[in-house]
Design a protein around this motif. Structure first.
Motif, PDB file in Angstrom:
ATOM      1  N   TRP A 272      20.170  27.704  -7.084  1.00  0.00           N
ATOM      2  CA  TRP A 272      19.424  26.745  -6.279  1.00  0.00           C
ATOM      3  C   TRP A 272      20.115  25.386  -6.202  1.00  0.00           C
ATOM      4  O   TRP A 272      19.891  24.629  -5.269  1.00  0.00           O
ATOM      5  CB  TRP A 272      18.006  26.595  -6.828  1.00  0.00           C
ATOM      6  CG  TRP A 272      17.912  26.170  -8.264  1.00  0.00           C
ATOM      7  CD1 TRP A 272      17.826  24.900  -8.737  1.00  0.00           C
ATOM      8  CD2 TRP A 272      17.900  27.026  -9.423  1.00  0.00           C
ATOM      9  NE1 TRP A 272      17.757  24.891 -10.106  1.00  0.00           N
ATOM     10  CE2 TRP A 272      17.800  26.184 -10.562  1.00  0.00           C
ATOM     11  CE3 TRP A 272      17.953  28.399  -9.610  1.00  0.00           C
ATOM     12  CZ2 TRP A 272      17.760  26.688 -11.867  1.00  0.00           C
ATOM     13  CZ3 TRP A 272      17.911  28.900 -10.913  1.00  0.00           C
ATOM     14  CH2 TRP A 272      17.814  28.045 -12.015  1.00  0.00           C
ATOM     15  N   ILE A 319      12.546  34.825  -5.242  1.00  0.00           N
ATOM     16  CA  ILE A 319      11.430  33.980  -5.648  1.00  0.00           C
ATOM     17  C   ILE A 319      10.190  34.846  -5.835  1.00  0.00           C
ATOM     18  O   ILE A 319       9.634  35.393  -4.870  1.00  0.00           O
ATOM     19  CB  ILE A 319      11.155  32.878  -4.606  1.00  0.00           C
ATOM     20  CG1 ILE A 319      12.380  31.984  -4.448  1.00  0.00           C
ATOM     21  CG2 ILE A 319       9.934  32.064  -5.005  1.00  0.00           C
ATOM     22  CD1 ILE A 319      12.744  31.213  -5.690  1.00  0.00           C
ATOM     23  N   TRP A 323       6.716  28.441  -5.515  1.00  0.00           N
ATOM     24  CA  TRP A 323       7.965  27.738  -5.240  1.00  0.00           C
ATOM     25  C   TRP A 323       7.671  26.434  -4.510  1.00  0.00           C
ATOM     26  O   TRP A 323       7.876  26.315  -3.305  1.00  0.00           O
ATOM     27  CB  TRP A 323       8.901  28.620  -4.409  1.00  0.00           C
ATOM     28  CG  TRP A 323      10.311  28.110  -4.316  1.00  0.00           C
ATOM     29  CD1 TRP A 323      11.078  27.622  -5.332  1.00  0.00           C
ATOM     30  CD2 TRP A 323      11.117  28.029  -3.129  1.00  0.00           C
ATOM     31  NE1 TRP A 323      12.312  27.252  -4.867  1.00  0.00           N
ATOM     32  CE2 TRP A 323      12.376  27.494  -3.527  1.00  0.00           C
ATOM     33  CE3 TRP A 323      10.918  28.364  -1.804  1.00  0.00           C
ATOM     34  CZ2 TRP A 323      13.402  27.278  -2.615  1.00  0.00           C
ATOM     35  CZ3 TRP A 323      11.948  28.158  -0.896  1.00  0.00           C
ATOM     36  CH2 TRP A 323      13.177  27.628  -1.296  1.00  0.00           C
TER      37      TRP A 323
END
Length: 554
Positions: A272, A319, A323
């Motif tokens: 990320w 995910i 989130w």
């Protein structure tokens, strides 16, 4: 005398063993001066409340220093960097979820409980060791020996701290670790303040990109696709033929591709941060910077493309929990694992195969209107088992049930990861699958009104690449319109699917991608093209160069 020897041996092992793991050698790290100071001191101190306080302090210091050294060995192996307590404590949650994905929740919980039990056992044992029921008198031989050892060790430690090493294999692991971590904490805190000031003082404004108006822009990250996959002969023998075939297949469909490299902010994990770096145009190489950027009003490519008229989409099959970062980015639509109707099996950590993710995106998510989409593929994420084939008949993929036969295919991670050579083979095959399926998908979705940017998120862990590997990742730009690729050629990209590998160490930072898109497809760049027809190109080009330099230096 035997108690003194036992205390020294146990303390020395506890302090030195993490260094063996970290540096991969034993002979250079045999003695911890702190062990020869603490053990005699605790035996010479008279039994009292003061000795108990000193003992508890030593136990706490030893355990914290040992944990920090073990953490440094682990982060060096996984991310090619030392542990930073200021930044890395929040990653414990991510480690737990990674463990659950690879071995299941039951085994993950058992492993963590076992680790906690070992920690408690060592702590209790160390406390008993450093708070002995007896004391030594300096008038007797054991006490005299203890005093002499402590004096020699204290003198040697003082010299070591001043740059004089009397014994090549002796170190001060507790002192050095404490100093290093404290320095990291103070430096990181200062850097945090500076980064916060930078976000406020020099924000990057959202800019429309009229050169990409009406186009689909597909920013596609391939997990662990680092330049070592193309440089290292072991992996290149697998990947380079796939890239050559990809180039031929794209050309057969009148699709064009150029390739280059970008330097990723991280290695081994934390994908990320790479996504944030590419989207924001900022160098985001740690979790704190990531959170500060999201908490600020900093614009990203999402804002740029929204200003251009595209719908914005994030496809994140990895995910599985809430989130909030996705909402902070401001995507119009987020497709996490729960939002993707996948009926097939999870494949260890991988929630769904990349081919399914890409096919589902094409069928249900891209839509008919221009879109900017970020896709984060995951099939090439560790543990790199099982290895799937690319299905030629995409119409057979359906709801993903077709992947059921691969649920138990190949060795499970706990078997595969006992053999380093097999791990490396599986890494190459996993990345090869991801690259191949991405190329095949490009054949299906790219046209004259599409710009597809395919790039690795980061290099794999040093276990795969070695400690001295470049941080560069391959980047492939694909479109049916060669004019969309021309700006990348000017920036050093080369035609075809194989980048100029000899330039890996000089690769630009990944944060440059947003600046390039703004400079090359923004309003100023379009004005240059328009003015060229009226003879004004020289002045506009000069302005463009000046503006590009300003953005690049930010």
């Amino acid at each position: 005398m035997s108690r003194l020897l036992l205390m020294i041996l146990m303390l020395n092992f506890l302090l030195i063993a993490p260094l063996w793991w970290r540096f991969g050698e034993i002979s250079a790290y045999l003695l911890a001066w702190e062990a020869l100071i603490m053990a005699p001191l605790m035996l010479l101190l008279p039994a009292s409340q003061a000795r108990r306080i000193v003992g508890v302090g030593f136990v706490s210091w030893v355990m914290l220093a040992t944990a920090a050294n073990l953490g440094t060995a682990a982060t060096q192996m996984a991310f090619a960097r030392p542990l930073n307590l200021y930044l890395d404590v929040p990653l414990l949650r991510s480690i737990y979820h990674l463990l659950v994905g690879n071995v299941g929740q039951l085994l993950a919980v058992c492993a963590m409980l076992a680790g906690a039990a070992v920690l408690v056992t060592i702590t209790v044992g160390l406390a008993r060791l450093l708070l002995p029921p007896v004391t030594y008198s300096v008038k007797r031989l054991p006490g005299a020996v203890a005093l002499m050892l402590m004096a020699v060790a204290t003198t040697s430690a003082a010299l070591e701290l001043n740059g004089v090493r009397l014994v090549d294999s002796a170190r001060l692991p507790m002192v050095n670790t404490t100093r290093f971590q404290w320095q990291q904490i103070t430096d990181t805190h200062a850097a945090r303040l500076a980064f916060t000031d930078q976000l406020e003082a020099a924000p990057l404004e959202a800019r429309s990109l009229p050169g990409l108006e009406g186009h689909n822009v597909l920013l596609t990250f391939i997990e662990s696709y680092g330049i070592s996959a193309l440089e290292d002969p072991r992996y290149a023998s697998v990947l380079q033929p796939t890239l050559a075939d990809m180039q031929q297949r794209l050309a057969a469909r009148d699709l064009h591709v150029v390739s280059g490299m970008l330097k990723s902010p991280i290695r081994g994990g934390q994908s990320w941060l790479a996504h944030a770096t590419a989207l924001s145009g900022r160098w985001i190489d740690n979790q704190l910077w990531y959170q500060l950027m999201l908490d600020s009003d900093h614009s990203t490519l999402i804002d740029d493309f929204r200003a251009t008229g595209q719908r914005t989409l994030s496809v994140m099959p990895a995910i599985t929990l809430a989130w909030p970062e996705g909402e902070a980015y401001g995507f119009d639509e987020i497709a996490a694992a729960k939002d993707i109707a996948y009926a097939g099996p999870a494949l260890n950590w991988v929630t769904m195969p990349d081919q399914f993710t890409l096919d589902y995106t094409q069928r249900y998510l891209l839509g008919e209107t221009p879109v900017f989409a970020q896709l984060a593929l995951i099939s090439s994420h560790a543990p790199w088992t099982p290895i799937l084939p690319v299905l030629d008949d995409w119409s057979s993929i359906g709801d993903g049930g077709i992947f059921a036969p691969w649920e138990d295919a190949g060795d499970p991670p706990e078997v595969l990861w006992q053999d380093i050579e097999r791990i490396r083979d599986h890494y190459a095959w996993s990345v090869d699958y991801a690259v191949k399926v991405t190329g095949r998908w490009a054949e299906r979705v790219v046209d004259d009104h599409t710009l597809m940017i395919v790039l690795g998120d980061h290099q794999a862990a040093p276990l795969i690449t070695g400690d001295d590997a470049s941080a560069a990742v391959p980047v492939h730009i694909i479109s049916g319109d060669p004019e969309l690729l021309a700006p990348f050629i000017k920036r050093g990209f080369v035609p075809g699917t194989l980048p100029a590998l000899e330039e890996a160490n000089d690769a630009p930072r990944m944060s440059q991608l947003r600046h390039w898109l703004q400079a090359d497809f923004g309003k100023l760049a379009i004005d240059v093209v328009a003015d060229s027809a009226t003879g004004k190109i020289a002045d506009s080009r000069s302005a463009s160069s000046s503006k590009t330099m300003t953005r690049t230096q930010q």
